[in-house]
Design a protein around this motif. Structure first.
Motif, PDB file in Angstrom:
ATOM      1  N   ARG A   1      37.594  35.943  31.476  1.00 52.72           N
ATOM      2  CA  ARG A   1      37.575  36.987  30.447  1.00 52.72           C
ATOM      3  C   ARG A   1      37.881  38.327  31.080  1.00 52.72           C
ATOM      4  O   ARG A   1      37.212  38.750  32.006  1.00 52.72           O
ATOM      5  CB  ARG A   1      36.213  37.040  29.771  1.00 52.72           C
ATOM      6  CG  ARG A   1      35.930  35.789  28.956  1.00 52.72           C
ATOM      7  CD  ARG A   1      34.603  35.876  28.294  1.00 52.72           C
ATOM      8  NE  ARG A   1      34.772  36.687  27.089  1.00 52.72           N
ATOM      9  CZ  ARG A   1      33.788  37.005  26.272  1.00 52.72           C
ATOM     10  NH1 ARG A   1      32.562  36.612  26.526  1.00 52.72           N
ATOM     11  NH2 ARG A   1      34.017  37.714  25.206  1.00 52.72           N
ATOM     12  N   VAL A   2      38.924  38.962  30.585  1.00 44.89           N
ATOM     13  CA  VAL A   2      39.269  40.307  31.025  1.00 44.89           C
ATOM     14  C   VAL A   2      39.434  41.179  29.795  1.00 44.89           C
ATOM     15  O   VAL A   2      39.704  40.676  28.697  1.00 44.89           O
ATOM     16  CB  VAL A   2      40.559  40.339  31.885  1.00 44.89           C
ATOM     17  CG1 VAL A   2      40.410  39.482  33.130  1.00 44.89           C
ATOM     18  CG2 VAL A   2      41.773  39.927  31.099  1.00 44.89           C
ATOM     19  N   PRO A   3      39.278  42.487  29.938  1.00 43.60           N
ATOM     20  CA  PRO A   3      39.441  43.372  28.786  1.00 43.60           C
ATOM     21  C   PRO A   3      40.841  43.250  28.178  1.00 43.60           C
ATOM     22  O   PRO A   3      41.787  42.811  28.827  1.00 43.60           O
ATOM     23  CB  PRO A   3      39.227  44.769  29.373  1.00 43.60           C
ATOM     24  CG  PRO A   3      38.417  44.542  30.611  1.00 43.60           C
ATOM     25  CD  PRO A   3      38.875  43.215  31.145  1.00 43.60           C
ATOM     26  N   ARG A   4      40.958  43.665  26.944  1.00 45.64           N
ATOM     27  CA  ARG A   4      42.222  43.563  26.208  1.00 45.64           C
ATOM     28  C   ARG A   4      43.185  44.698  26.537  1.00 45.64           C
ATOM     29  O   ARG A   4      44.395  44.507  26.549  1.00 45.64           O
ATOM     30  CB  ARG A   4      41.927  43.522  24.700  1.00 45.64           C
ATOM     31  CG  ARG A   4      43.132  43.606  23.788  1.00 45.64           C
ATOM     32  CD  ARG A   4      44.104  42.449  24.031  1.00 45.64           C
ATOM     33  NE  ARG A   4      45.232  42.476  23.133  1.00 45.64           N
ATOM     34  CZ  ARG A   4      46.365  43.143  23.360  1.00 45.64           C
ATOM     35  NH1 ARG A   4      46.523  43.863  24.447  1.00 45.64           N
ATOM     36  NH2 ARG A   4      47.347  43.084  22.486  1.00 45.64           N
ATOM     37  N   ASP A   5      42.700  45.905  26.779  1.00 38.84           N
ATOM     38  CA  ASP A   5      43.571  47.073  26.933  1.00 38.84           C
ATOM     39  C   ASP A   5      43.786  47.457  28.394  1.00 38.84           C
ATOM     40  O   ASP A   5      42.903  47.273  29.247  1.00 38.84           O
ATOM     41  CB  ASP A   5      43.003  48.258  26.170  1.00 38.84           C
ATOM     42  CG  ASP A   5      43.003  48.018  24.664  1.00 38.84           C
ATOM     43  OD1 ASP A   5      43.936  47.364  24.166  1.00 38.84           O
ATOM     44  OD2 ASP A   5      42.077  48.490  23.989  1.00 38.84           O
ATOM     45  N   ALA A   6      44.957  48.027  28.688  1.00 35.52           N
ATOM     46  CA  ALA A   6      45.350  48.367  30.058  1.00 35.52           C
ATOM     47  C   ALA A   6      44.333  49.277  30.758  1.00 35.52           C
ATOM     48  O   ALA A   6      43.984  49.039  31.921  1.00 35.52           O
ATOM     49  CB  ALA A   6      46.735  49.009  30.067  1.00 35.52           C
ATOM     50  N   ALA A   7      43.848  50.307  30.087  1.00 35.08           N
ATOM     51  CA  ALA A   7      42.893  51.223  30.724  1.00 35.08           C
ATOM     52  C   ALA A   7      41.595  50.501  31.076  1.00 35.08           C
ATOM     53  O   ALA A   7      41.027  50.719  32.154  1.00 35.08           O
ATOM     54  CB  ALA A   7      42.610  52.416  29.809  1.00 35.08           C
ATOM     55  N   ASP A   8      41.150  49.603  30.200  1.00 36.80           N
ATOM     56  CA  ASP A   8      39.937  48.836  30.475  1.00 36.80           C
ATOM     57  C   ASP A   8      40.177  47.812  31.582  1.00 36.80           C
ATOM     58  O   ASP A   8      39.287  47.528  32.384  1.00 36.80           O
ATOM     59  CB  ASP A   8      39.448  48.138  29.207  1.00 36.80           C
ATOM     60  CG  ASP A   8      39.000  49.117  28.134  1.00 36.80           C
ATOM     61  OD1 ASP A   8      38.552  50.228  28.487  1.00 36.80           O
ATOM     62  OD2 ASP A   8      39.113  48.767  26.946  1.00 36.80           O
ATOM     63  N   GLN A   9      41.378  47.247  31.630  1.00 34.15           N
ATOM     64  CA  GLN A   9      41.711  46.317  32.709  1.00 34.15           C
ATOM     65  C   GLN A   9      41.691  47.042  34.055  1.00 34.15           C
ATOM     66  O   GLN A   9      41.182  46.515  35.048  1.00 34.15           O
ATOM     67  CB  GLN A   9      43.080  45.671  32.455  1.00 34.15           C
ATOM     68  CG  GLN A   9      43.059  44.721  31.276  1.00 34.15           C
ATOM     69  CD  GLN A   9      44.431  44.278  30.823  1.00 34.15           C
ATOM     70  OE1 GLN A   9      45.461  44.749  31.314  1.00 34.15           O
ATOM     71  NE2 GLN A   9      44.454  43.349  29.853  1.00 34.15           N
ATOM     72  N   ALA A  10      42.222  48.252  34.087  1.00 34.40           N
ATOM     73  CA  ALA A  10      42.215  49.045  35.321  1.00 34.40           C
ATOM     74  C   ALA A  10      40.788  49.345  35.751  1.00 34.40           C
ATOM     75  O   ALA A  10      40.456  49.272  36.939  1.00 34.40           O
ATOM     76  CB  ALA A  10      43.005  50.336  35.127  1.00 34.40           C
ATOM     77  N   ALA A  11      39.924  49.667  34.794  1.00 32.95           N
ATOM     78  CA  ALA A  11      38.524  49.968  35.110  1.00 32.95           C
ATOM     79  C   ALA A  11      37.794  48.737  35.640  1.00 32.95           C
ATOM     80  O   ALA A  11      36.888  48.852  36.468  1.00 32.95           O
ATOM     81  CB  ALA A  11      37.809  50.522  33.876  1.00 32.95           C
TER      82      ALA A  11
END
Length: 180
Positions: free
Chosen positions: A107-117
């Motif tokens: 499970r990884v976040p959906r949005d690029a900024a959240d993925q980077a975090a």
């Protein structure tokens, strides 16, 4: 072993043989045997009277991978770019990352900024890591996979493509990270 992309399952190890089912990207399979470019598998998530361990059939060996989100992402090459998309009919950059990891139960976040975090920064990225892009002082606005070639990503007007790092992306490169 899992399907790296959606793939046809055949009765015999031959593309002209009857298609008996399909595997979804990330679907788990048990390998029975390999013959050259073909692998006989059992698909345990597809119960059948044919085999109590799962639906049997032959798939192209290159369609299978261990837990490798990059392999799943490569299965989307040629897919059109659609903002908010998560499938073969259309996908966006962060959706490509999200779906590729989700195919292996990560499970990884959906949005690029959240993925980077959520990513651990890396100084020496390797294939399968992620490149993050944006303008300084603003949230990450684009993400793509690190590859041997450079970058695999979903981009407007082009779709999913693997290519050397484009100059316009290099200019907004913020760094690289690794998702567990």
């Amino acid at each position: 072993m899992r399907a790296a992309r959606e793939v046809a399952v055949h009765r015999e190890p031959d593309d002209a043989s009857e298609r008996v089912t399909s595997l979804a990207a990330g679907e788990e399979v048990f390998v029975v045997e390999t013959q050259g470019e073909w692998t006989l598998v059992l698909a345990p998530d597809q119960p059948t009277h044919l085999d109590p361990a799962g639906y049997p059939g032959w798939v192209r060996t290159d369609a299978l991978a261990e837990a490798d989100p990059l392999a799943v992402a490569r299965g989307f090459v040629g897919t059109p770019y659609v903002w908010g998309g998560l499938g073969r009919d259309g996908i966006d950059c962060s959706g490509l990352v999200h779906v590729s990891f989700r195919a292996f139960g990560v499970r990884v976040p959906r949005d690029a900024a959240d993925q980077a975090a959520a990513a651990v920064p890396v100084d020496d990225p390797r294939p399968g890591d992620l490149w993050f892009f944006g303008r300084p002082g603003e949230p990450v606005s684009h993400v793509g996979f690190v590859t041997e070639v450079g970058l695999l990503h979903a981009t407007p007007g082009v779709g999913v493509v693997e290519q050397p790092m484009p100059e316009e992306r290099r200019a907004t490169l913020l760094g690289a990270g690794r998702l567990a």
